[in-house]
Design an enzyme around this catalytic site. Structure first.
Site, PDB file in Angstrom:
ATOM      1  N   GLY A   1       0.757  -1.241   0.000  1.00  0.00           N
ATOM      2  CA  GLY A   1       0.000   0.000   0.000  1.00  0.00           C
ATOM      3  C   GLY A   1       0.783   1.283   0.000  1.00  0.00           C
ATOM      4  O   GLY A   1       0.207   2.370  -0.142  1.00  0.00           O
TER       5      GLY A   1
ATOM      6  N   GLU B   1       4.242  -6.375   1.863  1.00  0.00           N
ATOM      7  CA  GLU B   1       3.749  -6.794   0.542  1.00  0.00           C
ATOM      8  C   GLU B   1       3.722  -5.621  -0.440  1.00  0.00           C
ATOM      9  O   GLU B   1       2.671  -5.287  -0.991  1.00  0.00           O
ATOM     10  CB  GLU B   1       2.332  -7.371   0.678  1.00  0.00           C
ATOM     11  CG  GLU B   1       2.213  -8.546   1.634  1.00  0.00           C
ATOM     12  CD  GLU B   1       0.763  -8.917   1.940  1.00  0.00           C
ATOM     13  OE1 GLU B   1      -0.173  -8.230   1.454  1.00  0.00           O
ATOM     14  OE2 GLU B   1       0.551  -9.887   2.673  1.00  0.00           O
TER      15      GLU B   1
ATOM     16  N   GLY C   1       3.866  -3.501  -3.740  1.00  0.00           N
ATOM     17  CA  GLY C   1       3.716  -3.732  -5.172  1.00  0.00           C
ATOM     18  C   GLY C   1       4.107  -2.460  -5.895  1.00  0.00           C
ATOM     19  O   GLY C   1       5.210  -2.311  -6.415  1.00  0.00           O
ATOM     20  N   ARG C   2       3.197  -1.503  -5.854  1.00  0.00           N
ATOM     21  CA  ARG C   2       3.359  -0.251  -6.593  1.00  0.00           C
ATOM     22  C   ARG C   2       4.710   0.436  -6.333  1.00  0.00           C
ATOM     23  O   ARG C   2       5.361   0.896  -7.264  1.00  0.00           O
ATOM     24  CB  ARG C   2       2.226   0.690  -6.181  1.00  0.00           C
ATOM     25  CG  ARG C   2       2.167   1.978  -6.959  1.00  0.00           C
ATOM     26  CD  ARG C   2       1.117   2.936  -6.338  1.00  0.00           C
ATOM     27  NE  ARG C   2      -0.073   2.300  -5.897  1.00  0.00           N
ATOM     28  CZ  ARG C   2      -1.218   2.225  -6.600  1.00  0.00           C
ATOM     29  NH1 ARG C   2      -1.281   2.781  -7.793  1.00  0.00           N
ATOM     30  NH2 ARG C   2      -2.278   1.630  -6.099  1.00  0.00           N
TER      31      ARG C   2
ATOM     32  N   ARG D   1      -6.004   2.547 -15.710  1.00  0.00           N
ATOM     33  CA  ARG D   1      -6.052   3.331 -14.479  1.00  0.00           C
ATOM     34  C   ARG D   1      -6.772   4.682 -14.633  1.00  0.00           C
ATOM     35  O   ARG D   1      -7.593   5.035 -13.784  1.00  0.00           O
ATOM     36  CB  ARG D   1      -4.656   3.531 -13.876  1.00  0.00           C
ATOM     37  CG  ARG D   1      -3.935   2.217 -13.568  1.00  0.00           C
ATOM     38  CD  ARG D   1      -2.704   2.385 -12.709  1.00  0.00           C
ATOM     39  NE  ARG D   1      -3.076   2.728 -11.352  1.00  0.00           N
ATOM     40  CZ  ARG D   1      -3.027   3.924 -10.834  1.00  0.00           C
ATOM     41  NH1 ARG D   1      -2.564   4.920 -11.542  1.00  0.00           N
ATOM     42  NH2 ARG D   1      -3.424   4.147  -9.606  1.00  0.00           N
TER      43      ARG D   1
ATOM     44  N   CYS E   1     -13.898   2.134 -28.224  1.00  0.00           N
ATOM     45  CA  CYS E   1     -15.186   2.795 -28.404  1.00  0.00           C
ATOM     46  C   CYS E   1     -15.900   3.034 -27.080  1.00  0.00           C
ATOM     47  O   CYS E   1     -16.934   2.420 -26.793  1.00  0.00           O
ATOM     48  CB  CYS E   1     -16.050   1.955 -29.335  1.00  0.00           C
ATOM     49  SG  CYS E   1     -15.226   1.764 -30.904  1.00  0.00           S
TER      50      CYS E   1
ATOM     51  N   TYR F   1       0.124  -2.134 -12.069  1.00  0.00           N
ATOM     52  CA  TYR F   1      -1.296  -2.116 -12.436  1.00  0.00           C
ATOM     53  C   TYR F   1      -1.508  -1.542 -13.840  1.00  0.00           C
ATOM     54  O   TYR F   1      -2.507  -0.883 -14.106  1.00  0.00           O
ATOM     55  CB  TYR F   1      -2.123  -1.363 -11.370  1.00  0.00           C
ATOM     56  CG  TYR F   1      -1.859  -1.895  -9.981  1.00  0.00           C
ATOM     57  CD1 TYR F   1      -2.260  -3.176  -9.636  1.00  0.00           C
ATOM     58  CD2 TYR F   1      -1.150  -1.140  -9.036  1.00  0.00           C
ATOM     59  CE1 TYR F   1      -1.985  -3.696  -8.371  1.00  0.00           C
ATOM     60  CE2 TYR F   1      -0.871  -1.655  -7.769  1.00  0.00           C
ATOM     61  CZ  TYR F   1      -1.296  -2.930  -7.454  1.00  0.00           C
ATOM     62  OH  TYR F   1      -1.020  -3.438  -6.217  1.00  0.00           O
TER      63      TYR F   1
HETATM   64  N1  LLP Z   1      -1.275  -6.861  -0.394  1.00  0.00           N
HETATM   65  C1  LLP Z   1      -2.589  -6.996  -0.600  1.00  0.00           C
HETATM   66  C2  LLP Z   1      -3.354  -7.940   0.229  1.00  0.00           C
HETATM   67  C3  LLP Z   1      -3.220  -6.232  -1.589  1.00  0.00           C
HETATM   68  O1  LLP Z   1      -4.519  -6.354  -1.796  1.00  0.00           O
HETATM   69  C4  LLP Z   1      -2.451  -5.326  -2.383  1.00  0.00           C
HETATM   70  C5  LLP Z   1      -3.073  -4.539  -3.441  1.00  0.00           C
HETATM   71  C6  LLP Z   1      -1.071  -5.241  -2.138  1.00  0.00           C
HETATM   72  C7  LLP Z   1      -0.519  -6.013  -1.129  1.00  0.00           C
HETATM   73  C8  LLP Z   1      -0.155  -4.342  -2.914  1.00  0.00           C
HETATM   74  O2  LLP Z   1      -0.495  -3.002  -2.750  1.00  0.00           O
HETATM   75  P1  LLP Z   1       0.478  -1.857  -3.325  1.00  0.00           P
HETATM   76  O3  LLP Z   1       1.761  -1.900  -2.535  1.00  0.00           O
HETATM   77  O4  LLP Z   1       0.715  -2.134  -4.749  1.00  0.00           O
HETATM   78  O5  LLP Z   1      -0.289  -0.618  -3.115  1.00  0.00           O
HETATM   79  N2  LLP Z   1      -5.364  -1.484  -9.323  1.00  0.00           N
HETATM   80  C9  LLP Z   1      -5.192  -0.457  -8.329  1.00  0.00           C
HETATM   81  C10 LLP Z   1      -4.513  -0.971  -7.087  1.00  0.00           C
HETATM   82  C11 LLP Z   1      -5.188  -2.161  -6.465  1.00  0.00           C
HETATM   83  C12 LLP Z   1      -4.470  -2.694  -5.277  1.00  0.00           C
HETATM   84  C13 LLP Z   1      -5.001  -3.996  -4.853  1.00  0.00           C
HETATM   85  N3  LLP Z   1      -4.323  -4.601  -3.749  1.00  0.00           N
HETATM   86  C14 LLP Z   1      -4.440   0.706  -8.947  1.00  0.00           C
HETATM   87  O6  LLP Z   1      -4.131   0.649 -10.133  1.00  0.00           O
HETATM   88  O7  LLP Z   1      -4.190   1.705  -8.275  1.00  0.00           O
END
Ligand code: LLP
Length: 425
Positions: free
Chosen positions: A246, A283, A285-286, A322, A354, A383
């Site tokens: 997150g 965890e 990601g982004r 997005r 479209c 994403y």
């Molecule tokens: N852990 C869990 C349980 C999650 O659900 C998520 C993301 C992460 C880790 C990783 O979160 P991050 O570090 O990437 O923020 N598609 C959306 C984001 C959806 C996130 C879903 N869960 C976007 O493009 O902003």
């Protein structure tokens, strides 16, 4: 004020946009557009920042596969010592194919795990199941018993903490579908401890995505800490705290110093967990991959409807959803730095799909883009491709990874034959 270092590997050299030293015009010519371009160096740098800040405590970064699940990127991250956060049997298989030895560092999250997915994860002897309901706990216990395995579990607790982010990606409040109410968690752990095949080993929390402030993380982990202490006093051996992902980034051109941001995030977490003696799982990601990637696209046409100017690109919402889905902002840069003679024009940048929702930018002042010009959408490494669809019967774009000055194709552009392959007439 001294300018902060660029948080992105995409910079101009001799007025031409490059990614970690590689010319984007040359990439477009070699691989075509739309094209996702990632910098391995930038991903390593982000992982290094997190690992350095948490070096003083036992920790594992379990990269959230959903952010960008390309096998080459998973392999790169596994090579840096990362584990993985998965949410499906498909993602488990991705980890196996990228680096089978990383299966031992997998945490399995998700509110709707299916039996085959649970079985595959049990067979793979993953590190931890993040269990999201009592019903799931029962199924996990049955499946583990049947296969003679023991599932290490954490309950994903819902800490009821508000995190300022887009409503679609906020998860940590009671009205969300995620996790188990933290008030009930102690009771559920007691039940879990009595179930065959289940070993309560951790507590897990994830409050949402693209969160820029550190307080919500500290607040939710404080609640987790109290729960860990209660569970230990109940006789459970809780060794893991999974703080979820997150941690957000800056999508605009405001100053953003990833090192300073990570330092603040890590300091807050370390201070809450001080003396608890747990192995911290995170965890992200982004934060690891978003800014390492961009979507390279070519302008097909420009046109004017009334007062509106449109730039129509060969990339569309099926390649990067997005903006359409979250009204997300992605900066757009021309690949050739424009001369002062080119005027700035206020435009909508749109794709060929479209739908009126198929836009990348609305009423954005940009240097004039003409038919045939190349442009990039920044911060598309997370994403982006992983949310791509075949809408309008459009193939998935190709992906390249730049490493040590070399561009490597890590996914070829799909063909129409690929796309029709599963269909039956
Ligand atoms: N852990 C869990 C349980 C999650 O659900 C998520 C993301 C992460 C880790 C990783 O979160 P991050 O570090 O990437 O923020 N598609 C959306 C984001 C959806 C996130 C879903 N869960 C976007 O493009 O902003």
């Amino acid at each position: 004020m001294s300018p902060s270092p660029s948080p992105r590997p995409f910079v101009y050299a001799d007025h031409r946009l490059t990614c970690s030293g590689v010319d984007l015009t040359a990439l477009a010519e070699e691989f075509g557009t739309p094209l996702y371009v990632y910098s391995a160096e930038a991903i390593r740098e982000r992982a290094g920042l997190l690992q350095a800040e948490f070096a003083s405590i036992p920790h594992t970064l379990c990269y959230a596969v959903k952010a960008n699940s390309s096998l080459a990127i998973l392999k790169l991250l596994a090579g840096l010592g990362c584990g993985f956060d998965i949410v499906s049997g498909g993602e488990l298989e991705r980890v196996r194919r990228a680096e089978p030895s990383a299966l031992r560092q997998v945490v399995f999250s998700g509110v709707g795990k299916q039996v085959w997915e649970i079985d595959a994860a049990l067979q793979s002897e993953i590190l931890l199941f993040n269990v999201e309901s009592e019903a799931e706990l029962e199924v996990l216990s049955q499946r583990a018993s049947l296969s003679g395995k023991t599932a290490r579990i954490a309950l994903r607790v819902n800490p009821d903490v508000f995190a300022e982010t887009h409503p679609y990606i906020s998860t940590g409040m009671r009205e969300h579908k995620f996790g188990i109410d933290i008030q009930r968690a102690r009771h559920v752990y007691q039940h879990a401890a009595r179930l065959p095949g289940i070993e309560p080993a951790g507590v897990s929390v994830h409050i949402g995505s693209q969160i820029r402030a550190v307080e919500p993380f500290a607040q939710s982990l404080q609640r987790v800490r109290c729960l860990v202490e209660e569970l230990r006093s109940d006789g459970l051996s809780i060794r893991y705290v999974d703080g979820g992902g997150g941690f957000g980034i800056e999508y605009g051109f405001e100053a953003f110093d990833p090192a300073a941001s990570v330092a603040a995030y890590a300091a807050a977490i370390r201070s809450v967990l001080q003396g608890l003696h747990v192995h911290l799982l995170l965890e992200p990601g982004r934060f690891l991959v978003a800014q390492a990637g961009a979507l390279l696209t070519r302008v097909l046409y420009t046109k004017q409807n009334g007062a509106k100017h449109f730039v129509i690109t060969d990339a569309a919402m099926n390649d990067l959803i997005r903006p359409a889905l979250y009204q997300a902002h992605h900066e757009i840069l021309p690949v050739l730095e424009t001369s002062p003679q080119r005027p700035t024009v206020t435009v909508d940048v749109v794709g060929p799909v479209c739908e009126s929702g198929d836009f990348f930018a609305r009423d954005r002042a940009l240097p004039e883009l003409r038919s045939g010009d190349l442009a990039v959408l920044l911060d598309a490494g997370a994403y982006g491709f992983s949310l791509a669809s075949h809408y309008n019967t459009r193939v998935h774009p190709a992906e390249v990874l730049i490493d040590q000055g070399q561009a490597r194709l890590i996914r070829r552009r799909e063909t129409l034959d690929d796309l029709f392959a599963p269909e039956l007439l």
